[in-house]
Design an enzyme around this catalytic site. Structure first.
Site, PDB file in Angstrom:
ATOM      1  N   LYS A   1       0.865  -1.195   0.000  1.00 14.22           N
ATOM      2  CA  LYS A   1       0.000   0.000   0.000  1.00 14.22           C
ATOM      3  C   LYS A   1       0.892   1.232   0.000  1.00 14.22           C
ATOM      4  O   LYS A   1       1.713   1.427   0.890  1.00 14.22           O
ATOM      5  CB  LYS A   1      -0.903  -0.002   1.239  1.00 14.22           C
ATOM      6  CG  LYS A   1      -1.662   1.328   1.465  1.00 14.22           C
ATOM      7  CD  LYS A   1      -2.578   1.271   2.695  1.00 14.22           C
ATOM      8  CE  LYS A   1      -3.164   2.656   3.003  1.00 14.22           C
ATOM      9  NZ  LYS A   1      -4.020   2.656   4.206  1.00 14.22           N
TER      10      LYS A   1
ATOM     11  N   ASP B   1      -2.593  10.323   3.546  1.00 12.17           N
ATOM     12  CA  ASP B   1      -3.982   9.916   3.731  1.00 12.17           C
ATOM     13  C   ASP B   1      -4.709  10.938   4.596  1.00 12.17           C
ATOM     14  O   ASP B   1      -4.648  10.893   5.819  1.00 12.17           O
ATOM     15  CB  ASP B   1      -4.023   8.528   4.390  1.00 12.17           C
ATOM     16  CG  ASP B   1      -5.454   8.028   4.593  1.00 12.17           C
ATOM     17  OD1 ASP B   1      -6.380   8.625   4.014  1.00 12.17           O
ATOM     18  OD2 ASP B   1      -5.618   7.026   5.327  1.00 12.17           O
TER      19      ASP B   1
ATOM     20  N   LYS C   1     -10.064  12.965   8.058  1.00 16.03           N
ATOM     21  CA  LYS C   1      -9.557  12.565   9.371  1.00 16.03           C
ATOM     22  C   LYS C   1      -9.489  13.774  10.293  1.00 16.03           C
ATOM     23  O   LYS C   1      -9.354  14.900   9.827  1.00 16.03           O
ATOM     24  CB  LYS C   1      -8.134  12.001   9.223  1.00 16.03           C
ATOM     25  CG  LYS C   1      -8.052  10.609   8.653  1.00 16.03           C
ATOM     26  CD  LYS C   1      -6.616  10.120   8.645  1.00 16.03           C
ATOM     27  CE  LYS C   1      -6.497   8.717   8.071  1.00 16.03           C
ATOM     28  NZ  LYS C   1      -7.146   7.685   8.910  1.00 16.03           N
TER      29      LYS C   1
ATOM     30  N   ASP D   1       1.680   6.462   5.511  1.00 18.26           N
ATOM     31  CA  ASP D   1       0.703   5.501   4.997  1.00 18.26           C
ATOM     32  C   ASP D   1       1.202   4.780   3.731  1.00 18.26           C
ATOM     33  O   ASP D   1       0.485   3.992   3.141  1.00 18.26           O
ATOM     34  CB  ASP D   1      -0.634   6.213   4.738  1.00 18.26           C
ATOM     35  CG  ASP D   1      -1.834   5.309   4.941  1.00 18.26           C
ATOM     36  OD1 ASP D   1      -1.683   4.253   5.593  1.00 18.26           O
ATOM     37  OD2 ASP D   1      -2.924   5.651   4.430  1.00 18.26           O
TER      38      ASP D   1
ATOM     39  N   ASP E   1     -12.140   7.140   3.775  1.00 18.67           N
ATOM     40  CA  ASP E   1     -10.916   6.913   4.559  1.00 18.67           C
ATOM     41  C   ASP E   1     -10.511   5.432   4.549  1.00 18.67           C
ATOM     42  O   ASP E   1      -9.412   5.084   4.965  1.00 18.67           O
ATOM     43  CB  ASP E   1     -11.135   7.399   5.997  1.00 18.67           C
ATOM     44  CG  ASP E   1      -9.825   7.602   6.745  1.00 18.67           C
ATOM     45  OD1 ASP E   1      -8.752   7.523   6.097  1.00 18.67           O
ATOM     46  OD2 ASP E   1      -9.871   7.838   7.970  1.00 18.67           O
TER      47      ASP E   1
ATOM     48  N   GLU F   1      -9.390   3.749   2.194  1.00 13.65           N
ATOM     49  CA  GLU F   1      -8.872   3.835   0.829  1.00 13.65           C
ATOM     50  C   GLU F   1      -7.800   2.797   0.522  1.00 13.65           C
ATOM     51  O   GLU F   1      -7.587   2.458  -0.638  1.00 13.65           O
ATOM     52  CB  GLU F   1      -8.304   5.251   0.584  1.00 13.65           C
ATOM     53  CG  GLU F   1      -6.854   5.485   1.034  1.00 13.65           C
ATOM     54  CD  GLU F   1      -6.623   5.313   2.533  1.00 13.65           C
ATOM     55  OE1 GLU F   1      -7.607   5.417   3.282  1.00 13.65           O
ATOM     56  OE2 GLU F   1      -5.473   5.041   2.934  1.00 13.65           O
TER      57      GLU F   1
ATOM     58  N   ARG G   1      -7.693  -0.407   1.066  1.00 15.93           N
ATOM     59  CA  ARG G   1      -8.260  -1.609   0.438  1.00 15.93           C
ATOM     60  C   ARG G   1      -8.690  -1.333  -0.994  1.00 15.93           C
ATOM     61  O   ARG G   1      -8.746  -2.246  -1.815  1.00 15.93           O
ATOM     62  CB  ARG G   1      -9.407  -2.140   1.307  1.00 15.93           C
ATOM     63  CG  ARG G   1     -10.578  -1.206   1.436  1.00 15.93           C
ATOM     64  CD  ARG G   1     -11.472  -1.536   2.636  1.00 15.93           C
ATOM     65  NE  ARG G   1     -10.910  -1.086   3.912  1.00 15.93           N
ATOM     66  CZ  ARG G   1     -11.469  -1.299   5.082  1.00 15.93           C
ATOM     67  NH1 ARG G   1     -12.614  -1.968   5.165  1.00 15.93           N
ATOM     68  NH2 ARG G   1     -10.900  -0.844   6.187  1.00 15.93           N
TER      69      ARG G   1
HETATM   70  N1  BES Z   1      -4.153   4.532   6.931  1.00 12.88           N
HETATM   71  C1  BES Z   1      -5.317   4.329   7.708  1.00 12.88           C
HETATM   72  C2  BES Z   1      -5.083   3.323   8.846  1.00 12.88           C
HETATM   73  C3  BES Z   1      -4.272   3.819  10.010  1.00 12.88           C
HETATM   74  C4  BES Z   1      -4.793   4.687  10.931  1.00 12.88           C
HETATM   75  C5  BES Z   1      -3.000   3.349  10.185  1.00 12.88           C
HETATM   76  C6  BES Z   1      -4.043   5.097  12.014  1.00 12.88           C
HETATM   77  C7  BES Z   1      -2.251   3.732  11.282  1.00 12.88           C
HETATM   78  C8  BES Z   1      -2.779   4.620  12.191  1.00 12.88           C
HETATM   79  C9  BES Z   1      -6.431   3.774   6.841  1.00 12.88           C
HETATM   80  O1  BES Z   1      -6.473   4.264   5.554  1.00 12.88           O
HETATM   81  C10 BES Z   1      -7.710   4.195   7.491  1.00 12.88           C
HETATM   82  O2  BES Z   1      -7.968   5.358   7.555  1.00 12.88           O
HETATM   83  N2  BES Z   1      -8.487   3.217   7.951  1.00 12.88           N
HETATM   84  C11 BES Z   1      -9.695   3.496   8.615  1.00 12.88           C
HETATM   85  C12 BES Z   1     -10.701   2.463   8.173  1.00 12.88           C
HETATM   86  C13 BES Z   1     -12.106   2.763   8.607  1.00 12.88           C
HETATM   87  C14 BES Z   1     -12.625   3.989   7.900  1.00 12.88           C
HETATM   88  C15 BES Z   1     -12.979   1.564   8.294  1.00 12.88           C
HETATM   89  C16 BES Z   1      -9.453   3.424  10.122  1.00 12.88           C
HETATM   90  O3  BES Z   1      -8.683   2.575  10.567  1.00 12.88           O
HETATM   91  O4  BES Z   1     -10.017   4.244  10.832  1.00 12.88           O
HETATM   92 ZN    ZN Z   2      -4.705   4.861   4.779  1.00 16.00          ZN
HETATM   93 MN    MN Z   3      -7.562   6.052   5.396  1.00 19.89          MN
END
Ligand code: BES
Ligand code: ZN
Ligand code: MN
Length: 498
Positions: free
Chosen positions: A268, A273, A280, A291, A350, A352, A354
């Protein structure tokens, strides 16, 4: 840095500094005993007076007179001998590395590889020693030139053994440790670079640069127009809101025979992000420059692979995009069609990672992979579940999961398996598309993997969620270079079948 392996006895060698270990039982190691004799009881005396001791990571530097064979002796506590594992050994090594840095010594004799470490042979111990010291010596200075002055003094490290048969193993361990360190340093550097420098285009250029001097490596970059033709609607929906074009980069390393199926690594590469329209919160959003650490670990592993000339075929693919909100950005509720033909309702922009991965995972089927492993900072839920020690592993094949867990144990780059049971899949049901891109409140790491599993049915696949381990927060903020050690170790095991 120079690493040397030598069959000798510590009292016969000269160095600025010598490192010896001591367990809680206060029994001195072989080398410690020899030094103790040479310096008329200085180590046992220090232990008796409580200046040095065997508590895990307790560290004491004893200084000798100027004309001595060794200017100083670092005595490090190793805790209980029967609890001395790869992870405690690694903690000891990190403590020692920092002490070596602090006292600005330039050449060191390391006697720690003589200690018995559970499940680690001479090769592994040397490898871990090298990665520990190289990790401590890394410093970021690209956008902080003043840090470039904090130069490292250490030039030479000697591993000694009394067992002639260990020498070849120690040398192999050194070579592997150096290659892994080079890969980790690349991964750290790319991770640490800010989002305004490390863009998808920059990552593609770095992949091209890996080619230099490597005839076994072929690099290709797909542009957005080509991705559109391939039907990668999910990947492209992420870069919609950004002025930075997405890139899908493929690195083909040909170390094996042409007819051998490759191991495919998919990273990824979200270079920043923001969350997109599902923005966020502001606090610590800067950390979302990390990210792309999955992609960085793929680049780092490819580099280690090239250095070690591992005799197998490996394909590294990195899916690079920036996730931003603007007038063109994807909105919650938008439906896109993936390269696989399945439609996805994007309920949260968010989620994204996947979306870029699913198209990359469909794309890599063309390599007829032996196995596919994706590496992604995918979910905050993974950090909640497992903390910042292991990555999470999920797989449609328990053997593959086992192999990855083992590679992680051996390198101190641990991973922990989570279930990928069918019962979770219904959390991704959508009224408006084949799949929703989020699975609700519970089991977020697993439902994210469930999403990916819809695109990996044709091959053996594992997913590493590295959200908790890719970078350190707080004062030590910075990329870790993980899981380059795990991945490189895994590839070595596949190549040499040990
Ligand atoms: N890059 C983030 C995941 C992340 C968050 C990694 C904090 C490390 C620290 C990912 O893209 C994300 O935002 N995931 C969301 C998914 C949710 C919207 C289902 C998350 O984890 O909040
Ligand atoms: Zn992300
Ligand atoms: Mn995200």
């Amino acid at each position: 840095m120079d690493y040397i392996a030598k069959t000798t006895s510590v009292d016969k060698e000269t160095a600025d500094c010598v490192v010896v270990g001591i367990f809680k039982s206060k029994r001195l190691s072989d080398s410690a005993k020899k030094l103790d004799k040479l310096y008329r009881g200085s180590i046992s005396n220090a232990v008796q007076r409580g200046i040095a001791g065997g508590s895990l990571e307790q560290i004491t530097t004893l200084h000798n007179s100027a004309r001595s064979k060794h200017n100083c002796i670092i005595v490090v506590g190793c805790g209980e001998q029967n609890e001395f594992t790869i992870s405690t050994f690694q903690r000891v090594l990190a403590t020692v590395a920092n002490e070596i840095k602090r006292i600005k010594t330039s050449n060191v004799i390391n006697c720690l590889t003589e200690l018995p470490v559970k499940n680690a042979d001479a090769l592994t111990k040397a490898q871990l020693s090298v990665t520990a010291i190289e990790s401590a010596m890394y410093s970021y200075s690209k956008t902080k030139p003043s840090a470039a002055n904090s130069k490292t003094y250490l030039k030479k490290q000697k591993f000694i053994t009394h067992d002639r048969q260990d020498i070849a193993d120690i040398r192999d361990g050194i070579e592997i440790g150096q290659a892994i360190s080079t890969g980790m340093n690349l991964a750290k550097e790319l991770g640490n670079l800010p989002g305004n420098i490390c863009t998808p285009t920059y990552l593609a250029e770095q992949a091209q640069a890996l080619k230099n001097g490597n005839r076994k490596l072929k690099v290709t970059v797909l542009e957005e127009t080509q991705m559109k033709k391939l039907g990668m609607g999910a990947l492209l929906s992420v870069s919609n809101g950004s002025i930075e074009p997405a890139k899908l980069v493929t690195m083909e390393y040909n170390g094996g025979n042409d007819d051998e199926c490759p191991i495919v690594l998919v990273g990824k590469g979200i270079t920043f992000d923001t969350g997109g329209i599902s923005l966020k919160p502001g606090a610590t959003m800067d950390e979302m420059k990390f990210d792309m650490c999955g992609a960085a670990s793929v680049l780092g592993t490819m580099k280690a692979c090239c250095e070690l000339e591992i005799p197998i075929n490996v394909v590294g693919v990195i899916a690079c995009a920036e996730n931003m909100p603007d007038g063109n950005a994807t909105k919650p509720g938008d439906v896109v069609t993936t390269m696989s033909g399945q439609t996805v309702e994007i309920l949260n922009t968010d989620a994204e990672g996947r979306l870029v991965l699913c198209d990359a995972l469909t794309y890599v089927d063309k390599f007829d992979p032996e196995v596919v492993i994706d590496i992604a900072t995918l979910t905050g839920a993974c950090v909640v579940a497992l903390g910042q020690i292991p990555s999470g592993v999920m797989s449609n094949d328990d053997e593959l999961a086992k192999d990855l867990i083992k590679a992680g144990e051996l390198t101190g780059d641990r991973t922990w398996q989570l279930p990928l049971w069918d019962e979770y899949q219904s959390q991704l049901d959508s009224n408006f598309a084949d799949i929703a891109n989020i699975g609700g409140r519970w089991g977020g790491t697993i439902t994210a993997a469930c999403f990916l599993s819809r695109f990996t049915k044709k091959y053996t696949w594992a997913h590493l969620d590295i959200a908790g381990i890719a970078w350190h927060q707080g004062k030590q903020k910075g990329a870790t270079g993980r899981p380059v050690p795990l991945l490189t170790e895994y590839l070595l095991h596949q190549a040499y079948e040990f």
